[in-house]
Motif scaffolding. Sequence first.
Motif, mmCIF file in Angstrom:
data_model
loop_
_atom_site.group_PDB
_atom_site.id
_atom_site.type_symbol
_atom_site.label_atom_id
_atom_site.label_comp_id
_atom_site.label_asym_id
_atom_site.label_seq_id
_atom_site.Cartn_x
_atom_site.Cartn_y
_atom_site.Cartn_z
ATOM 1 N N VAL A 48 0.905 -1.087 -0.019
ATOM 2 C CA VAL A 48 -0.343 0.619 -0.233
ATOM 3 C C VAL A 48 1.400 0.899 0.480
ATOM 4 O O VAL A 48 1.507 1.438 0.853
ATOM 5 N N VAL A 49 0.560 2.327 -0.913
ATOM 6 C CA VAL A 49 1.569 3.030 -0.619
ATOM 7 C C VAL A 49 -0.102 4.959 -1.012
ATOM 8 O O VAL A 49 -0.109 4.520 -0.887
ATOM 9 N N TRP A 62 1.224 15.213 -2.332
ATOM 10 C CA TRP A 62 1.774 14.731 -3.561
ATOM 11 C C TRP A 62 -0.701 13.570 -4.225
ATOM 12 O O TRP A 62 -1.107 13.257 -2.759
ATOM 13 N N GLU A 63 -0.060 12.955 -5.278
ATOM 14 C CA GLU A 63 -1.190 12.486 -5.586
ATOM 15 C C GLU A 63 -0.901 10.889 -6.576
ATOM 16 O O GLU A 63 0.336 11.249 -6.737
ATOM 17 N N THR A 64 -1.416 9.955 -5.679
ATOM 18 C CA THR A 64 -1.396 9.027 -6.255
ATOM 19 C C THR A 64 -1.000 8.374 -8.074
ATOM 20 O O THR A 64 0.065 7.136 -8.167
ATOM 21 N N ASP A 65 -1.373 9.277 -8.711
ATOM 22 C CA ASP A 65 -0.756 9.358 -10.009
ATOM 23 C C ASP A 65 0.412 9.244 -9.932
ATOM 24 O O ASP A 65 0.924 9.400 -11.469
ATOM 25 N N GLU A 66 0.686 10.017 -9.032
ATOM 26 C CA GLU A 66 2.780 10.709 -9.590
ATOM 27 C C GLU A 66 3.194 9.250 -9.965
ATOM 28 O O GLU A 66 4.764 9.247 -9.877
ATOM 29 N N LEU A 67 2.445 8.513 -8.639
ATOM 30 C CA LEU A 67 3.605 7.510 -8.459
ATOM 31 C C LEU A 67 4.266 6.878 -9.975
ATOM 32 O O LEU A 67 5.051 6.183 -10.523
ATOM 33 N N GLN A 68 3.190 7.322 -11.113
ATOM 34 C CA GLN A 68 3.697 6.140 -12.426
ATOM 35 C C GLN A 68 4.939 7.276 -13.181
ATOM 36 O O GLN A 68 5.795 6.771 -13.928
ATOM 37 N N LEU A 69 5.111 8.330 -12.616
ATOM 38 C CA LEU A 69 6.365 8.748 -13.187
ATOM 39 C C LEU A 69 7.659 8.338 -12.873
ATOM 40 O O LEU A 69 8.943 8.818 -13.324
ATOM 41 N N VAL A 70 7.929 7.951 -11.275
ATOM 42 C CA VAL A 70 8.823 6.846 -11.212
ATOM 43 C C VAL A 70 8.728 5.327 -11.243
ATOM 44 O O VAL A 70 9.440 5.023 -10.870
ATOM 45 N N LEU A 71 7.451 4.797 -11.371
ATOM 46 C CA LEU A 71 7.166 3.399 -11.882
ATOM 47 C C LEU A 71 8.125 2.780 -12.846
ATOM 48 O O LEU A 71 7.618 3.755 -13.973
ATOM 49 N N ILE A 72 8.188 1.462 -12.523
ATOM 50 C CA ILE A 72 8.897 0.347 -13.534
ATOM 51 C C ILE A 72 8.320 -0.806 -14.392
ATOM 52 O O ILE A 72 8.234 -0.698 -14.731
ATOM 53 N N SER A 73 7.577 -0.892 -12.982
ATOM 54 C CA SER A 73 7.123 -2.317 -12.967
ATOM 55 C C SER A 73 6.401 -2.392 -11.889
ATOM 56 O O SER A 73 5.938 -2.156 -10.593
ATOM 57 N N THR A 74 5.029 -3.324 -11.848
ATOM 58 C CA THR A 74 4.284 -3.871 -11.185
ATOM 59 C C THR A 74 4.100 -5.740 -10.916
ATOM 60 O O THR A 74 4.351 -5.924 -12.124
ATOM 61 N N ILE A 78 -4.033 -3.830 -9.548
ATOM 62 C CA ILE A 78 -3.471 -2.511 -9.386
ATOM 63 C C ILE A 78 -5.091 -1.867 -8.845
ATOM 64 O O ILE A 78 -6.022 -2.162 -9.633
ATOM 65 N N ASP A 79 -5.114 -1.351 -7.712
ATOM 66 C CA ASP A 79 -6.285 -0.697 -7.168
ATOM 67 C C ASP A 79 -6.538 0.722 -6.565
ATOM 68 O O ASP A 79 -4.930 0.681 -5.694
ATOM 69 N N GLU A 80 -6.113 1.544 -7.192
ATOM 70 C CA GLU A 80 -6.088 3.075 -7.218
ATOM 71 C C GLU A 80 -6.884 3.796 -6.948
ATOM 72 O O GLU A 80 -7.926 4.100 -7.741
ATOM 73 N N GLN A 84 -4.873 5.928 -1.452
ATOM 74 C CA GLN A 84 -3.901 5.349 -1.989
ATOM 75 C C GLN A 84 -3.804 4.628 -3.189
ATOM 76 O O GLN A 84 -4.904 4.332 -3.769
ATOM 77 N N PHE A 85 -2.320 3.515 -3.620
ATOM 78 C CA PHE A 85 -2.047 2.945 -4.544
ATOM 79 C C PHE A 85 -1.571 1.568 -3.872
ATOM 80 O O PHE A 85 -1.329 1.373 -3.440
ATOM 81 N N VAL A 86 -2.670 0.213 -4.280
ATOM 82 C CA VAL A 86 -2.739 -0.445 -4.131
ATOM 83 C C VAL A 86 -2.093 -1.693 -4.819
ATOM 84 O O VAL A 86 -2.817 -2.206 -5.826
#
Length: 91
Positions: A48-49, A62-74, A78-80, A84-86
Motif C-alpha cells: 500500500v502506497v 502528492w497524488e497517487t497518480d504521480e507514482l507513474q512518474l517513477v514506476l518501472i513495473s508492478t 492494482i487498485d488506486e 492510496q495505490f495498492v
Amino acid sequence: MSKSIALLCIQSTDEGRVIADVIKKDNEGIVVSNKPAMIQLEREGSIVVKAQSVSEALGRDWETDELQLVLISTGGQIDEDDDQFVVYWNN
C-alpha cells in the motif's frame, strides 16, 4: 496455501527513494532490494502506497497518480484512488 508476492519496482531517483522509504515504513515485512537504478519492493499479499504519508515525506501535496512518474513495473492487481495505490493478489 501461501499468498502471492506483490511487487513494485521504482526508479532510484531522489523522489523515488523517498517514496520507497515511505512504502517500507508503511508496510510491515516488506523486502527491499536496491538494484542499479531501481528499488524493488516485495511483500506477501499487498503493498500500500499512502498519499498522505508520501506528501508528508516530500513536504508537498502528492497524488497517487504521480507514482507513474517513477514506476518501472508492478506484480499483481492494482487498485488506486485519491488516498492510496495498492498492488495485491486476489487469492
